[in-house]
Scaffold this motif. Structure first.
Motif, short mmCIF file in Angstrom:
data_model
loop_
_atom_site.label_atom_id
_atom_site.label_comp_id
_atom_site.label_asym_id
_atom_site.label_seq_id
_atom_site.Cartn_x
_atom_site.Cartn_y
_atom_site.Cartn_z
N SER A 1 -3.21 -1.52 10.25
CA SER A 1 -4.17 -0.83 10.77
C SER A 1 -4.53 -0.56 12.32
O SER A 1 -3.17 -0.22 12.87
CB SER A 1 -5.73 -1.83 10.53
OG SER A 1 -6.97 -0.86 10.56
N THR B 1 -1.01 2.70 8.16
CA THR B 1 -0.74 1.49 7.16
C THR B 1 0.37 0.69 7.51
O THR B 1 0.15 -0.58 7.36
CB THR B 1 -0.17 2.35 5.82
OG1 THR B 1 -1.29 3.19 5.49
CG2 THR B 1 -0.16 1.10 4.99
N HIS C 1 -6.72 2.32 0.92
CA HIS C 1 -6.52 2.90 2.38
C HIS C 1 -6.44 1.51 2.88
O HIS C 1 -7.15 0.51 2.83
CB HIS C 1 -7.53 3.69 2.50
CG HIS C 1 -7.40 4.41 4.24
ND1 HIS C 1 -7.70 3.63 5.34
CD2 HIS C 1 -6.67 5.62 4.52
CE1 HIS C 1 -7.27 4.41 6.55
NE2 HIS C 1 -6.75 5.67 5.84
N ILE C 2 -5.63 1.58 3.98
CA ILE C 2 -5.38 0.29 4.87
C ILE C 2 -6.80 -0.06 5.52
O ILE C 2 -6.92 -1.44 5.86
CB ILE C 2 -4.34 0.51 6.14
CG1 ILE C 2 -4.39 -1.18 6.81
CG2 ILE C 2 -4.55 1.55 6.72
CD1 ILE C 2 -3.81 -2.02 6.07
N THR D 1 1.60 5.19 0.85
CA THR D 1 1.03 6.03 1.89
C THR D 1 0.21 7.17 1.09
O THR D 1 0.74 7.53 0.02
CB THR D 1 1.99 6.19 2.79
OG1 THR D 1 3.26 6.87 2.11
CG2 THR D 1 2.61 5.13 3.65
N ILE E 1 0.93 -1.27 0.09
CA ILE E 1 0.12 0.01 -0.17
C ILE E 1 1.05 1.25 0.11
O ILE E 1 1.92 1.35 0.93
CB ILE E 1 -0.90 0.17 1.41
CG1 ILE E 1 -1.80 -1.12 1.33
CG2 ILE E 1 -1.81 1.42 1.47
CD1 ILE E 1 -2.70 -1.41 2.56
#
Length: 505
Positions: free
Chosen positions: A297, A293, A195-196, A151, A149
């Motif tokens: 979470s 992240t 998004h996480i 950021t 992911i």
């Protein structure tokens, strides 16, 4: 354990329960497993080393997540709101990926020379290859990357965070009870797939046996209508969403009879907003979840009982907890350290460090960022009180240094946001020849309120000392934020310092 094992457990435990989408046409765990197996075959046939998801949320996303897990490659959800140059630079990092893109995003993948499927084409391909959902090969090892992911890059260029299967599984096991949801439970997730929280919710709702729906275009009316129509029991929002619901015109129907729990996070929640929500929906259990992240979470939670106790208490120390991020989740350790790395005493501010199996702290091309004791530097500032409650005081990079004094913008923002005429606010440091930095605030006024900067400065001075009073307050119609509610401070600083451009708009 590979995250695909979570899907296997759900398929065996409650395989016929709809867990993705609407009841009438959603996916069951058994069907999701079949589709993920078909997706894994498609990945291997294409010789891809990743699945790149450049689309809004929908059933194609969880299928891609578990197909990647079964194929032993990472899922890379990409921000479809990036500019062309940023997007091209990011896609260049994945020259051998299989792409899933909405039609209006497909051109970016074509420019990168990647094979492209629309979400509908991806689901059709996985269905054609589904078979019985079984694969001959063993699942990828726990230390294999599951998700990469990028950021949000609100203060710097986006970095690719590597989350391994063992990180995500540890998070699920530490926070969710298997099959703990009632058959009629339904969750509404209002964050984008890059998004996480979208990844973690896809895993935790499945593991709990809770049907999950997504809402990509948020409006207060649309969110409230879907909650009532689908009888949503659990929801997740970012603070700006809850603020818009609470601050909407009085004629808006805010009733949510089915809603039992609402989690919020991703940015600072104004105390005024959560107090209003608690009064408006007294039957709802509110949860403040703080995480990153890099930590898969949530790492700390302020639970429902603590919300109600805080808002009802006359004790200032207890009431203050309504502005806290709560206590660490099981398996997570927190420390607050000074700049020399020394753990500070309770009540003292410093920088937040975190350790636990769910913590990755690892970046693509950059290796691990954890220290010799296994702690990750969150780069958030905060403090722990005597009972272990965590208070977030902003990013370390946001600290304003005025005349050699370190000033946390969050402290000033909290005071501004408590003013009845202020809807939104941000405080930043602007270069200054005399002081090094001067304090400037940008405020969004509540509809119908008078924009009186001098009176607002006087109000702040009445609460904080003079050195923490903004040197200037300007009014904007809105503040630049990411879709998950984080302030884009670099844009604010640039606008305030740009030559020839007015600071007020």
């Amino acid at each position: 354990m590979n995250i695909s094992m979570l899907l296997d457990m759900a398929a065996e435990g409650f395989g016929d329960r709809v867990v993705v989408g609407r009841t009438e046409d959603g996916l069951t765990p058994r069907r999701l497993r079949e589709l993920s197996a078909g997706g894994a075959r498609a990945v291997r046939r294409a010789g891809a080393d990743a699945i790149l998801h450049l689309a809004v949320n929908g059933p194609a996303f969880p299928v891609a997540l578990f197909a990647a897990a079964r194929a032993g490659v990472p899922l890379v959800p990409v921000n479809y709101r990036l500019g062309e140059a940023q997007l091209d630079a990011l896609l260049a990092n994945h020259p051998h990926a299989l792409g899933i893109a909405d039609p209006d995003q497909a051109e970016a993948l074509h420019r990168a020379g990647l094979p492209v499927r629309s979400p509908a084409e991806w689901l059709a391909e996985t269905a054609a290859d589904a078979g019985d959902g079984e694969l001959d090969d063993e699942a990828a090892a726990p230390d294999t990357p599951a998700v990469l992911i990028y950021t949000s890059g609100t203060t710097s260029a986006p970095k690719g965070v590597i989350l391994r299967h063992q990180n995500l599984v540890s998070y699920v096991f530490g926070t969710v009870e298997f099959a703990g949801a009632d058959p009629d439970d339904a969750a509404l997730v209002s964050v984008p797939p890059y998004h996480i929280a979208a990844v973690s919710n896809a895993l935790t709702n499945l593991y709990a046996g809770r049907r999950a729906l997504t809402l990509d275009q948020f409006t207060p009316e649309g969110w409230l209508g879907l909650v009532r129509e689908q009888r949503i029991t659990n929801a997740m929002v970012v603070p700006t969403m809850l603020a818009r619901i609470m601050d909407a015109p009085p004629g808006l129907d805010r009733s949510v009879p089915s809603l039992r729990a609402l989690a919020y996070g991703g940015a600072r929640m104004p105390v005024r907003v959560i107090e209003t929500a608690l009064r408006t929906w007294p039957h709802v259990d509110f949860v403040n979840a703080y995480g990153l992240t890099e930590t898969s979470s949530t790492i700390s939670v302020l639970g429902p009982d603590e919300h109600r106790a805080a808002v009802a208490s006359a004790d200032p120390a207890v009431r203050e907890r309504l502005g806290s991020a709560g206590l660490p989740v099981p398996g997570v350790e927190l420390e607050v350290r000074d700049l020399d790395g020394t753990v500070v005493a309770a009540g003292e501010a410093g920088q937040i460090w975190v350790r636990g199996d769910q913590v990755s702290g690892e970046y693509a091309g950059g290796g691990s960022a954890v220290d010799e004791r296994g702690f990750f530097h969150t780069r958030d500032q905060g403090r722990l009180d005597a009972d272990g409650y965590l208070y977030i005081e902003g990013r370390a990079d946001d600290t304003i240094i005025r005349g050699a004094e370190n000033i946390a913008p969050a402290e000033i923002e909290d005071v501004l946001l408590r003013h009845p005429d202020v809807l939104d606010a941000v405080v930043v440091g602007i270069p200054d020849e005399e002081w090094g930095q001067r304090i400037e605030a940008v405020v969004v006024a509540r509809e119908g309120a008078e924009a009186d900067a001098a009176a607002l400065r006087a109000s702040v001075r009445g609460t904080l000392r003079g050195s923490k009073t903004p040197d200037r307050i300007t009014y904007w119609s809105e503040l630049p934020r990411t879709p998950t509610g984080k302030l884009i401070r670099r844009d604010i600083v640039a606008a305030l310092t740009a030559e020839g451009k007015p600071a007020v708009r």
